[in-house]
Write an enzyme that holds these catalytic residues in place. Structure first.
Site, mmCIF file in Angstrom:
data_model
loop_
_atom_site.group_PDB
_atom_site.id
_atom_site.type_symbol
_atom_site.label_atom_id
_atom_site.label_comp_id
_atom_site.label_asym_id
_atom_site.label_seq_id
_atom_site.Cartn_x
_atom_site.Cartn_y
_atom_site.Cartn_z
ATOM 1 N N ARG A 193 -0.886 34.188 -12.766
ATOM 2 C CA ARG A 193 -1.236 34.558 -14.148
ATOM 3 C C ARG A 193 -1.737 35.994 -14.181
ATOM 4 O O ARG A 193 -2.569 36.390 -13.366
ATOM 5 C CB ARG A 193 -2.309 33.618 -14.706
ATOM 6 C CG ARG A 193 -1.801 32.193 -14.926
ATOM 7 C CD ARG A 193 -2.856 31.306 -15.533
ATOM 8 N NE ARG A 193 -2.397 29.923 -15.578
ATOM 9 C CZ ARG A 193 -3.151 28.888 -15.916
ATOM 10 N NH1 ARG A 193 -4.419 29.069 -16.243
ATOM 11 N NH2 ARG A 193 -2.656 27.657 -15.926
ATOM 12 N N ARG B 166 -11.700 33.979 -11.443
ATOM 13 C CA ARG B 166 -10.499 34.305 -12.228
ATOM 14 C C ARG B 166 -9.639 35.259 -11.418
ATOM 15 O O ARG B 166 -9.970 36.437 -11.267
ATOM 16 C CB ARG B 166 -10.907 34.934 -13.563
ATOM 17 C CG ARG B 166 -9.778 34.986 -14.591
ATOM 18 C CD ARG B 166 -10.252 35.611 -15.890
ATOM 19 N NE ARG B 166 -11.329 34.848 -16.498
ATOM 20 C CZ ARG B 166 -11.155 33.802 -17.300
ATOM 21 N NH1 ARG B 166 -9.924 33.401 -17.575
ATOM 22 N NH2 ARG B 166 -12.189 33.163 -17.822
ATOM 23 N N SER C 196 -8.639 20.554 -16.907
ATOM 24 C CA SER C 196 -8.423 20.225 -18.317
ATOM 25 C C SER C 196 -7.364 19.143 -18.409
ATOM 26 O O SER C 196 -6.390 19.141 -17.645
ATOM 27 C CB SER C 196 -7.999 21.462 -19.122
ATOM 28 O OG SER C 196 -6.745 21.938 -18.697
ATOM 29 N N GLU D 21 -15.408 25.499 -16.343
ATOM 30 C CA GLU D 21 -14.195 24.680 -16.330
ATOM 31 C C GLU D 21 -13.459 24.737 -14.995
ATOM 32 O O GLU D 21 -13.182 25.816 -14.468
ATOM 33 C CB GLU D 21 -13.244 25.125 -17.442
ATOM 34 C CG GLU D 21 -11.964 24.295 -17.524
ATOM 35 C CD GLU D 21 -10.963 24.824 -18.531
ATOM 36 O OE1 GLU D 21 -9.785 24.437 -18.433
ATOM 37 O OE2 GLU D 21 -11.356 25.632 -19.398
ATOM 38 N N ARG E 80 -10.761 28.399 -7.269
ATOM 39 C CA ARG E 80 -11.879 28.146 -8.182
ATOM 40 C C ARG E 80 -12.726 26.951 -7.743
ATOM 41 O O ARG E 80 -13.956 26.991 -7.812
ATOM 42 C CB ARG E 80 -11.379 27.939 -9.617
ATOM 43 C CG ARG E 80 -12.533 27.770 -10.611
ATOM 44 C CD ARG E 80 -12.073 27.667 -12.047
ATOM 45 N NE ARG E 80 -11.565 28.934 -12.548
ATOM 46 C CZ ARG E 80 -11.295 29.174 -13.831
ATOM 47 N NH1 ARG E 80 -11.495 28.205 -14.730
ATOM 48 N NH2 ARG E 80 -10.829 30.339 -14.211
#
Length: 424
Positions: A258, A273, A350, A347, A388
């Site tokens: 990403r 990130r 999800s 987070e 993460r």
């Protein structure tokens, strides 16, 4: 993608979804273009039908009437040649607008703008109270020799990293533990392609919105995936599934990429990130039934919670508000792990219900037992994303001397290592 008939019949409901999900779309423009498209199709169909009638009539017509019919045929042909590109342009505009129409959130989804409006469902585990000054994951990984960031950032740019030694082994251990858990729970393991065509990104709802976050391989007209949800759903693009095949439950392992285009200057410290990461994603195809989809949703959510429980990481589950769910999601739960270094829950997972949004866009049909054709529902949920997940894993299990205790569930996957000790 929604059915245009549903959009016409539920205009105010769709308007509310556009507003509450914070998307920029003029629904009246869509209705106007849709009307133009339908009118153009009607006119063109009529012209084509008349062209065929004239062509069939010419050989049978009296000699003196043929020139008139021939002339009419030429006029119709010219009109069709003019109308066809006009319809193509209208259709292009129509399809472009349809791709921007969001799914309607489920009734239980709270209306809100951002994560502060998410509704906490539960907290599991108690954040640890340290009797020493804890280190954050950056300090821990440096002390333990688990990561190299300076070298990769010189040759690969910002947000790059290399997991080293036990850092690499720890990611592999977490990944393999999660895979084993999911396979035991009935998911089929898939290692899919990570380079896909634009249609796969569009079919799963990641394009056109979000295109700026994808890495493009322009020479081959391919894109690197940001989640294996894309190739797992696209496995069945243009397929007609049989009701007896459902539910289909996949677990996909892949590197993910990403650009984080909208996160410039945000979360630049450490590995929260990054541009490249490893992820195990869960994807389900089920019958287009809300009750069945809800059961599958909570089944996926339970898998994620089981993983965090086994890793002995405190977490909380929140129902995401309308401003926090994406274009195609009708319901989303966020699972946030306690990260002592950040002093908050952040987070890590999800869980989303997509309805028939992706199936329509990807042309995935389902033949029911009665023979009728419908679109199946799809769902997805993060099983694990690394590095993460290494943040709460390391920070929550650290010791006063800078060592880290390996959670019992991972010890077999770490070759029996129970403690990661600082490098000499």
């Amino acid at each position: 993608m929604l059915d245009i008939a549903f959009i016409r019949q539920n205009a105010e409901l769709v308007r509310a979804a556009i507003k509450n999900k914070r998307f920029d779309l003029d629904l009246d423009e869509l209705f106007s273009v849709d009307k133009q498209r339908r009118e153009a199709i009607t006119v063109l169909d009529e012209k084509r039908a008349r062209k065929n009638q004239v062509a069939a009539a010419i050989p049978k017509a009296p000699k003196e009437e043929r020139p008139k019919l021939v002339e009419e045929g030429k006029e119709i042909k010219a009109a069709i040649e003019k109308l066809e590109p006009e319809l193509a342009e209208i259709t292009r505009r129509y399809e472009g607008l349809m791709l921007l129409v969001p799914s309607v959130p489920r009734p239980e989804v709270p209306v809100g703008q951002g994560e502060e409006d998410n509704v906490e469902i539960r907290k599991v585990g108690t954040p640890r109270r340290f009797d020493f000054k804890p280190l954050d994951h950056v300090e821990l990984m440096d002390k333990l020799g688990l990561v190299n960031t300076e070298g990769p950032r010189r040759y690969a740019g910002a947000r790059s990293y290399a997991l080293i030694g036990n850092g690499a082994l720890l990611e592999l251990a977490v990944t393999r533990f999660v895979i084993d858990l999911l396979v035991q729970r009935g998911l089929t393991m898939v290692i899919p392609p990570v380079m896909v065509k634009e249609r796969a990104m569009q079919g799963t709802g990641f394009f056109p919105i979000g295109k700026e976050d994808a890495y493009a391989i322009t020479a081959d007209e391919l894109f690197l995936i940001g989640t294996s949800e894309v190739p797992l759903v696209s496995l069945h693009a243009d397929d007609t599934l049989d009701e007896a095949q459902l539910p289909i439950r996949y677990a996909g392992l892949s590197p993910c990429f990403r650009r984080e285009a909208g996160a410039h200057g945000k979360d630049t410290r450490g590995l929260y990130r990054v541009h490249q990461f490893t992820k195990v994603e869960q994807v389900v195809f089920c019958l287009p039934d809300e009750e069945i989809a809800e059961k599958e949703h909570y089944r996926l959510l339970d898998n994620a919670e089981a993983i965090l429980t086994a890793l002995e990481i405190p977490y909380r589950v929140a129902l995401a508000c309308t401003g926090e769910i994406g274009l195609g999601q009708t319901r989303k739960h966020e699972v946030e792990s306690w990260m002592p270094g950040r002093g908050t829950y952040s987070e890590t997972h999800s869980c989303s219900t997509m309805g028939d949004f992706q199936a329509r866009r990807s042309n995935i049909r389902l033949r029911l037992a009665n023979g009728s054709l419908v679109y199946p529902y799809t769902l997805n949920n993060t099983a694990i994303a690394s590095p993460r997940i290494l943040i709460p894993l390391l920070e929550n299990h650290q010791n006063p001397d800078g060592s880290v205790t390996v959670p019992k569930a991972l010890v077999p996957y770490m070759g029996g290592t129970t403690v990661l000790t600082p490098k000499a």
